[in-house]
Design an enzyme around this catalytic site. Structure first.
Site, mmCIF file in Angstrom:
data_model
loop_
_atom_site.group_PDB
_atom_site.id
_atom_site.type_symbol
_atom_site.label_atom_id
_atom_site.label_comp_id
_atom_site.label_asym_id
_atom_site.label_seq_id
_atom_site.Cartn_x
_atom_site.Cartn_y
_atom_site.Cartn_z
ATOM 1 N N ARG A 159 78.307 -4.312 38.684
ATOM 2 C CA ARG A 159 77.326 -5.296 38.232
ATOM 3 C C ARG A 159 77.870 -6.711 38.433
ATOM 4 N NH1 ARG A 159 76.406 -7.728 33.436
ATOM 5 N NH2 ARG A 159 74.321 -7.906 32.532
ATOM 6 N N ARG B 299 70.203 6.433 30.691
ATOM 7 C CA ARG B 299 71.103 5.284 30.900
ATOM 8 C C ARG B 299 72.523 5.714 31.265
ATOM 9 N NH1 ARG B 299 69.232 0.151 28.416
ATOM 10 N NH2 ARG B 299 67.019 0.251 28.903
ATOM 11 N N ASP C 89 64.716 -0.481 36.874
ATOM 12 C CA ASP C 89 64.264 -0.762 35.512
ATOM 13 C C ASP C 89 62.738 -0.690 35.463
ATOM 14 O OD1 ASP C 89 65.497 -1.792 32.819
ATOM 15 O OD2 ASP C 89 63.581 -2.815 33.071
ATOM 16 N N ARG D 44 76.463 0.087 30.901
ATOM 17 C CA ARG D 44 77.589 -0.791 30.525
ATOM 18 C C ARG D 44 78.735 -0.090 29.814
ATOM 19 N NH1 ARG D 44 73.709 -5.010 27.780
ATOM 20 N NH2 ARG D 44 72.635 -3.022 27.614
ATOM 21 N N TYR E 36 55.690 -5.222 26.958
ATOM 22 C CA TYR E 36 56.593 -6.292 27.436
ATOM 23 C C TYR E 36 55.808 -7.397 28.141
ATOM 24 C CZ TYR E 36 60.522 -3.277 26.260
ATOM 25 O OH TYR E 36 61.429 -2.509 25.570
#
Ligand code: CP3
Length: 345
Positions: free
Chosen positions: A39, A26, A76, A30, A153
């Site tokens: 973003r 990652r 992703d 963020r 998921y």
């Protein structure tokens, strides 16, 4: 075959380097103000993933700022379910949401694996841009989620603390569960193969929830699919290095590389580095495994733990990394401190 010159590729080929190469899960994320700005420009996370120019830009940001030895494609693992026909959206502050797969009818509504490229072709374009624009010493890593993790998921429709819905489908409707894993496996082979054709030099398979599979279930649903993916990729692309990340596999890390054909096993921070050097690194390259909380807290504890990990893995091939992704509350200064500590050893 010619010997690789990039440090990551050398470590993956089994070479013990005086200083381990380094990148971070990652690493585009963020915690970086420049990521948050791009973003915002893209609108939202999925629009960023599917915009090749902007996705390449955020992939390059941590390379410019820190000079990591590898760049990981910005995308992703949940793009594959979307490409198979699942609805996917992200709820701010909460995480991903998907339409659920709990029956034969839900499974039958999915698209065949060969259809994924309609959705995923922008990702291949991002890889092509990156392979042109990255510094010549930086290795480009492509990735996908492992079938079990992606299935957790798709079955639950969201992230779950214990993967309960996926375990329930496995126990109550094994044919649908296995058909889903098989479909994801086929799609993953095609997806990674296209990333490699576009210029990915290494691929990594993230099995974030492997640790919730025990005994035979681990072998059937984590190890076997990893092996199928790796064998198929190496058949199509001889010599392509693969990193496997069966997160929280514990004792099941032992022998995982040999059994699957992976060139490197990524370790989470629940395993002790000295134990892993003895039991896992004896088979080849390992990656890891600093706890990502040190990127939040910093200080002498970060320095000490970083040094201890480098020291533990010093006698064999090692790629320095965190044990899991860096979190949004991390301080970018602490990332620099980790890199400086590794490179000063
Ligand atoms: O590592 C990288 O920098 C490359 C890009 C990457 C992302 N996700 C970007 C991302 C990679 C390799 C992933 C993998 C991924 N995605 C995994 C496996 C690794 C792991 O963390 O266990 C999983 C389970 C996912 C699914 C996923 N994506 C979740 C659960 C979430 C929400 C949680 C969160 O951190 O917000 C995401 C969103 C996501 N994927 C973000 C990023 C940068 C944050 C989105 C944002 O900008 O708002």
């Amino acid at each position: 075959m010619t010997q690789p010159t990039k440090t990551i590729l050398r470590a993956l080929a089994g070479e013990t380097l005086p200083t381990p190469p380094i990148w971070m899960m990652r690493q585009a994320g963020r915690y970086l103000p420049e990521y948050r700005a791009t973003r915002a420009q893209a609108g939202d996370f999925l629009s960023l993933c599917y915009n090749p120019e902007l996705a390449a830009e955020v992939t390059l940001q941590p390379i410019r700022r820190y000079g990591f030895d590898a760049a990981i494609l910005f995308a992703d693992i949940l793009l594959v379910p979307q490409a198979l026909g699942a609805d996917l959206w992200f709820v701010t502050g909460e995480g991903p949401r998907l339409s659920t797969i709990t029956s034969q009818a839900d499974f039958d509504a999915l698209k065949p694996a060969s259809d994924i490229h309609d959705t995923l072709s922008p990702i291949y374009e991002t890889v092509r841009i990156l392979s042109r624009e990255l510094p010549k010493e930086t290795t480009l890593i492509g990735f996908a989620g492992a079938p079990w993790t992606v299935a957790t998921y798709m079955i639950a429709g969201r992230g779950t603390p214990d993967q309960g819905p996926a375990h329930a489908l496995k126990d109550e409707n094994r044919p649908v569960f296995e058909a889903l894993l098989h479909r994801i496996t086929e799609a993953t082979i095609d997806y990674l193969s296209c990333q490699i054709e576009a210029g990915a030099e290494v691929v990594k398979v993230f099995d974030s929830w492997a640790g919730s599979l025990k005994g035979d279930d681990f072998d059937k649903y984590a190890l076997e699919p990893a092996k199928r993916i790796i064998v198929a990729l190496k058949e199509k692309h001889p010599g392509i290095p693969v990193i496997a990340f069966p997160r929280e596999a514990g004792e099941k890390y032992v022998g995982f590389a040999k059994a699957t054909g992976a060139d490197c096993v990524a370790l989470d921070n629940s395993v002790d580095a000295i134990w892993a050097a003895e039991h896992v690194q004896i088979d080849g390259c390992v990656q890891g495994n600093l706890a990502s909380r040190h990127m939040v807290t910093g200080g002498q504890a970060l320095v000490n733990e970083t040094r201890a990990i480098v020291e533990a893995f010093r006698k064999g091939p090692h790629i320095f990394n965190l044990g899991h992704g860096i979190t949004p509350d991390a301080d970018p200064e602490n990332v620099q401190l980790m890199i400086d500590t590794v490179r000063a050893m």
